[in-house]
Scaffold this active site. Sequence first.
Site, PDB file in Angstrom:
ATOM      1  N   LYS A 197      13.953   4.319  -8.065  1.00 51.32           N
ATOM      2  CA  LYS A 197      13.452   5.494  -7.346  1.00 51.32           C
ATOM      3  C   LYS A 197      12.989   6.576  -8.343  1.00 51.32           C
ATOM      4  O   LYS A 197      13.636   6.775  -9.376  1.00 51.32           O
ATOM      5  CB  LYS A 197      14.573   6.059  -6.458  1.00 51.32           C
ATOM      6  N   THR A 198      11.910   7.246  -8.022  1.00 50.22           N
ATOM      7  CA  THR A 198      11.431   8.341  -8.871  1.00 50.22           C
ATOM      8  C   THR A 198      12.576   9.297  -9.184  1.00 50.22           C
ATOM      9  O   THR A 198      13.255   9.794  -8.281  1.00 50.22           O
ATOM     10  CB  THR A 198      10.305   9.118  -8.163  1.00 50.22           C
ATOM     11  N   SER A 216       9.415  12.029   4.636  1.00 50.72           N
ATOM     12  CA  SER A 216       9.404  13.187   3.747  1.00 50.72           C
ATOM     13  C   SER A 216      10.795  13.273   3.138  1.00 50.72           C
ATOM     14  O   SER A 216      11.651  14.029   3.582  1.00 50.72           O
ATOM     15  CB  SER A 216       9.058  14.474   4.499  1.00 50.72           C
ATOM     16  N   MET A 217      11.018  12.416   2.161  1.00 55.16           N
ATOM     17  CA  MET A 217      12.355  12.256   1.580  1.00 55.16           C
ATOM     18  C   MET A 217      12.734  13.458   0.722  1.00 55.16           C
ATOM     19  O   MET A 217      13.899  13.868   0.703  1.00 55.16           O
ATOM     20  CB  MET A 217      12.402  10.980   0.725  1.00 55.16           C
ATOM     21  N   GLY A 218      11.761  13.995  -0.004  1.00 52.23           N
ATOM     22  CA  GLY A 218      12.039  15.149  -0.871  1.00 52.23           C
ATOM     23  C   GLY A 218      12.743  14.778  -2.166  1.00 52.23           C
ATOM     24  O   GLY A 218      13.571  15.543  -2.656  1.00 52.23           O
ATOM     25  N   ASN A 247       4.822   9.343 -11.770  1.00 53.61           N
ATOM     26  CA  ASN A 247       4.451   9.618 -10.386  1.00 53.61           C
ATOM     27  C   ASN A 247       3.544  10.849 -10.335  1.00 53.61           C
ATOM     28  O   ASN A 247       4.008  11.977 -10.499  1.00 53.61           O
ATOM     29  CB  ASN A 247       5.722   9.826  -9.560  1.00 53.61           C
ATOM     30  N   CYS A 252       3.518  12.583  -5.509  1.00 57.77           N
ATOM     31  CA  CYS A 252       4.480  12.840  -4.438  1.00 57.77           C
ATOM     32  C   CYS A 252       3.902  13.839  -3.444  1.00 57.77           C
ATOM     33  O   CYS A 252       3.582  14.970  -3.810  1.00 57.77           O
ATOM     34  CB  CYS A 252       5.804  13.373  -4.954  1.00 57.77           C
ATOM     35  N   GLY A 278       0.916  -0.877  -0.163  1.00 55.63           N
ATOM     36  CA  GLY A 278       0.456  -0.274   1.088  1.00 55.63           C
ATOM     37  C   GLY A 278       0.308  -1.315   2.178  1.00 55.63           C
ATOM     38  O   GLY A 278      -0.690  -2.037   2.226  1.00 55.63           O
ATOM     39  N   GLY A 323       7.027  -1.430   0.240  1.00 59.14           N
ATOM     40  CA  GLY A 323       7.777  -0.244   0.644  1.00 59.14           C
ATOM     41  C   GLY A 323       8.336  -0.380   2.046  1.00 59.14           C
ATOM     42  O   GLY A 323       9.493  -0.765   2.247  1.00 59.14           O
ATOM     43  N   THR A 324       7.511  -0.110   3.043  1.00 58.96           N
ATOM     44  CA  THR A 324       7.959  -0.114   4.440  1.00 58.96           C
ATOM     45  C   THR A 324       8.612  -1.450   4.831  1.00 58.96           C
ATOM     46  O   THR A 324       9.658  -1.471   5.487  1.00 58.96           O
ATOM     47  CB  THR A 324       6.767   0.200   5.375  1.00 58.96           C
TER      48      THR A 324
END
Length: 310
Positions: free
Chosen positions: A46-47, A71-73, A126, A129, A248, A270-271
């Site tokens: 994770k970033t 919108s994880m932040g 990254n 974001c 994507g 990802g998803t």
Amino acid sequence: MMSITTTQIGSVSLPSYVFGASGPNCTTLEQLQIVGRSDAAAIMIKTCTLEYREGNPEPRYVEVPLGSINSMGYPNLGYKEYLRIIPILKEFKKPIIASLGVLKASEFPTLIEAFNTADVDFLELNFSCPNLTGKPQIGYDFEMTDSLLKELVPLIKKPFGIKLPPYFDPVHWEQAATIFKKYPIGALVCINSIGNTLIIDPETEQPLIKPKGGFGGLGGDFVKPVALANVRAFSQLLGDKMSIIGVGGIKSGMDAFEFLLCGADAVQIGTQFMKEGPECFGRIDRELAEILKRKGYKSIAEAKGKLKPL
Ligand code: DHB
């Protein structure tokens, strides 16, 4: 036996074509060990930012039939904790990729210097974001992108790539490519989520996610054509100089094959990883291998970028 889907990103060899996107299920040691035990081609982290971050209030990730909004932040353990964790991940004997993120651009040198001497194989910077309020994405500011690369590239001692936002205009692909080709970039990662989209529930008359009034990054089926176009465009402009990693809306080997035809050297999930769990990596890679065999392709290189004109 060597798999038909072995590939390379920059100078780094991967045992297969499919691994995780920085985002889902890759924040804690336990999650990263699950990725390590899976058939993912690499362990993507994770970033990380300078400090530990709790992230945004929940709900902050919601799935809908055609994809996801988040919108994880930047929830993450802070870079020092990842420096501690990385040696533990070596037992899985696969490439380890760190993703570096910032709240302000001046934080990048500290992160880069710390990871230069860490036992990671590749760094993903990254530049995209979409979920920090009041910060334009670096990748949408070409002057900033150029000046930042000029400053950072001499500091970086590892193979590296940059994670890009989606672009929607051929002029933007050309302007971005003109900048990228000046630097020894190992890979472009196309695309981050489509930023600042809105999904609402008309029954409750509310947005699906809480942060930022419901605005968040879109992933999944919704974004696949955008991702394919970005991979194809950058592959045509820069594919002879750097690798392109597609991300994507990839759910199947056939999706991965589409990205391969458009020029992707590898793909990230990802998803679908959120939805299916770590079995997705091996499943998608095996499906891709079957498609390649059925079509008579003997390697990733043989099919890469081979989209035919209509
Ligand atoms: C987050 C989302 C992103 O798309 C990204 O590139 C980095 C962080 C997040 O909200 O955590």
